[in-house]
Design a protein around this motif. Structure first.
Motif, PDB file in Angstrom:
ATOM      1  N   TRP B  26       0.826  -1.215   0.000  1.00  0.00           N
ATOM      2  CA  TRP B  26       0.000   0.000   0.000  1.00  0.00           C
ATOM      3  C   TRP B  26       0.853   1.255   0.000  1.00  0.00           C
ATOM      4  N   ALA B  74      -6.002  -1.003  -7.146  1.00  0.00           N
ATOM      5  CA  ALA B  74      -6.238  -1.069  -5.699  1.00  0.00           C
ATOM      6  C   ALA B  74      -7.322  -2.090  -5.383  1.00  0.00           C
ATOM      7  N   LYS B  78      -6.706  -5.479  -3.194  1.00  0.00           N
ATOM      8  CA  LYS B  78      -7.490  -5.683  -1.971  1.00  0.00           C
ATOM      9  C   LYS B  78      -8.034  -7.103  -1.909  1.00  0.00           C
TER      10      LYS B  78
ATOM     11  N   TYR C  83     -10.195   2.938   1.688  1.00  0.00           N
ATOM     12  CA  TYR C  83     -11.119   1.807   1.852  1.00  0.00           C
ATOM     13  C   TYR C  83     -10.411   0.497   1.582  1.00  0.00           C
ATOM     14  N   CYS C  84      -9.620   0.447   0.493  1.00  0.00           N
ATOM     15  CA  CYS C  84      -8.978  -0.811   0.116  1.00  0.00           C
ATOM     16  C   CYS C  84      -7.871  -1.186   1.086  1.00  0.00           C
ATOM     17  N   SER C  85      -7.140  -0.201   1.603  1.00  0.00           N
ATOM     18  CA  SER C  85      -5.983  -0.558   2.426  1.00  0.00           C
ATOM     19  C   SER C  85      -6.374  -0.864   3.860  1.00  0.00           C
ATOM     20  N   SER C  87      -9.537  -2.286   4.918  1.00  0.00           N
ATOM     21  CA  SER C  87     -10.485  -3.376   5.164  1.00  0.00           C
ATOM     22  C   SER C  87      -9.799  -4.710   4.979  1.00  0.00           C
ATOM     23  N   ARG C  88      -9.111  -5.163   6.032  1.00  0.00           N
ATOM     24  CA  ARG C  88      -8.458  -6.466   5.995  1.00  0.00           C
ATOM     25  C   ARG C  88      -9.331  -7.491   6.668  1.00  0.00           C
ATOM     26  N   GLU C  89      -9.307  -8.711   6.128  1.00  0.00           N
ATOM     27  CA  GLU C  89     -10.087  -9.797   6.752  1.00  0.00           C
ATOM     28  C   GLU C  89      -9.283 -10.400   7.878  1.00  0.00           C
TER      29      GLU C  89
END
Lengths: 190, 83, 89
Positions: B26, B74, B78, C83-85, C87-89
């Motif tokens: 990132w 991105a 993700k 948002y992408c960086s 939201s980790r599961e």
């Protein structure tokens, strides 16, 4: 806009290309490829080739990176077949030893930037058929020695797991040959 | 004007260094976002310096395209860690 | 007079660029870097484009388009990256 400026701008291109070539992780390399594309578009525009710059930004950066990201993501994966009761397997239902097996496999594969994907089957026959049909790269079955053993068709995966995991690993060919000799013995001594 | 161009190039080198030395994907994406904007602004500056409309149009197109490609990338990255 | 204002805009833009980019090097979190990048970098770029607009006004439709796309796209990009960086599961 004199010669020095143009020289400095153009020298950015080999710099970013070197960064790209020296990158080992495929996903990081994709991001650096984007940087290379942006710098290349700048160089082409400064040298007066507006059409080439636009093509580089459209095709070289946007399209090829997106396609490559999808391709790398779907090819750098190991599909491991398991036998489950339901259609999917959730983290909470996993037995203790299986979770440990998964985390060991993931660490071993992570060195080579490979992901692990679980494929669920209803019984052992379906699992063996899937391995035979090349649907999965390996299977995970309960065994007597340690809770689970892994059977894989791919020599490289066998070597990786043999070196980096504590669970028993065997080649598919060996398993099939062993089963055949057992059957032959059975038919000889009824 | 010449000094300004060199200063902008210096500002462009900072995110390139960051993309080279950081191992988090990132952080690399952030550096890429920074570089994409900076290069397209540089193209715009060059186009105005030379009074060339064609390069200017390309600069504006690249400005909005670079961001679009970043968003696509991105979203894919993700989904990498999800099975 | 217009020349001085346009050079002032350039200078301000470059100062903003450095302000936004220097925090990129260092061990801060992604969101902190994204904040400085999206605010200072976008403002710097917009200031440079305004400087160009003052310098050569006859290319105004192009430069206004650049201003608008900078303002809209970079804001959305900030949201998407955050948002992408995160939201980790």
């Amino acid at each position: 806009m004199n010669n020095t400026d143009i020289l400095v701008i153009v020298s950015l291109l080999p710099l970013s290309a070197l960064m790209l070539v020296l990158q080992v992780n495929p996903y990081h390399a994709l991001v650096i490829r984007g940087i290379l594309g942006a710098v290349a578009a700048l160089v082409y525009a400064v040298l007066g080739a507006a059409d080439v710059a636009l093509t580089e930004a459209l095709v070289g950066t946007m399209l090829s990176i997106t396609l490559y990201a999808v391709a790398v993501r779907s090819s750098l994966v190991m599909r491991l077949g398991v036998v489950t009761e339901g259609e999917t397997l959730s983290e909470e239902e996993m037995p203790e030893g299986f979770g440990q097996l998964l985390s060991e496999l993931r660490t071993a594969l992570k060195k080579y930037h490979v992901r692990l994907e679980l494929v669920c089957y209803v019984n052992e026959e379906a699992l063996e058929q899937a391995l035979q049909d090349h649907e999965v790269h390996g299977t995970c079955l309960p065994s007597e020695i340690k809770e689970y053993q892994i059977i894989t068709r791919i020599e490289r995966l066998y070597e990786i797991f043999q070196a980096d995991t504590t669970f028993p690993v065997s080649r598919w060919e060996d398993v099939v040959a062993k089963k055949l000799t057992q059957q032959a013995e059975l038919s000889l001594n009824p | 004007m010449n000094l300004m161009l060199l200063a902008m190039l210096l500002a462009l080198l900072i995110p390139m260094y960051e993309a080279w030395q950081d191992d988090n994907i990132w952080q690399k994406m952030l550096a890429f976002a920074s570089i994409a904007t900076k290069t397209s602004i540089l193209i715009l500056v060059v186009s105005v310096l030379r009074d060339d409309w064609m390069i200017g149009v390309v600069g504006v197109l690249i400005l909005s395209l670079g961001n679009a490609s970043l968003m696509l990338l991105a979203q894919i990255i993700k989904r990498l860690n999800q099975i | 007079m217009v020349d001085i204002i346009s050079y002032f805009c350039f200078g301000l833009g470059i100062v903003f660029w450095f302000w936004g980019t220097v925090p990129l090097v260092g061990d801060r979190s992604v969101l902190f870097k994204l904040h400085s990048l999206s605010v200072a970098d976008t403002l710097g770029s917009m200031s440079i484009v305004v400087g160009l607009l003052l310098k050569i006004p006859n290319e105004w439709p192009l430069l206004i388009l650049a201003l608008i796309s900078l303002a809209i796209w970079n804001t959305i990009l900030g949201y998407v990256l955050a948002y992408c960086s995160s939201s980790r599961e």
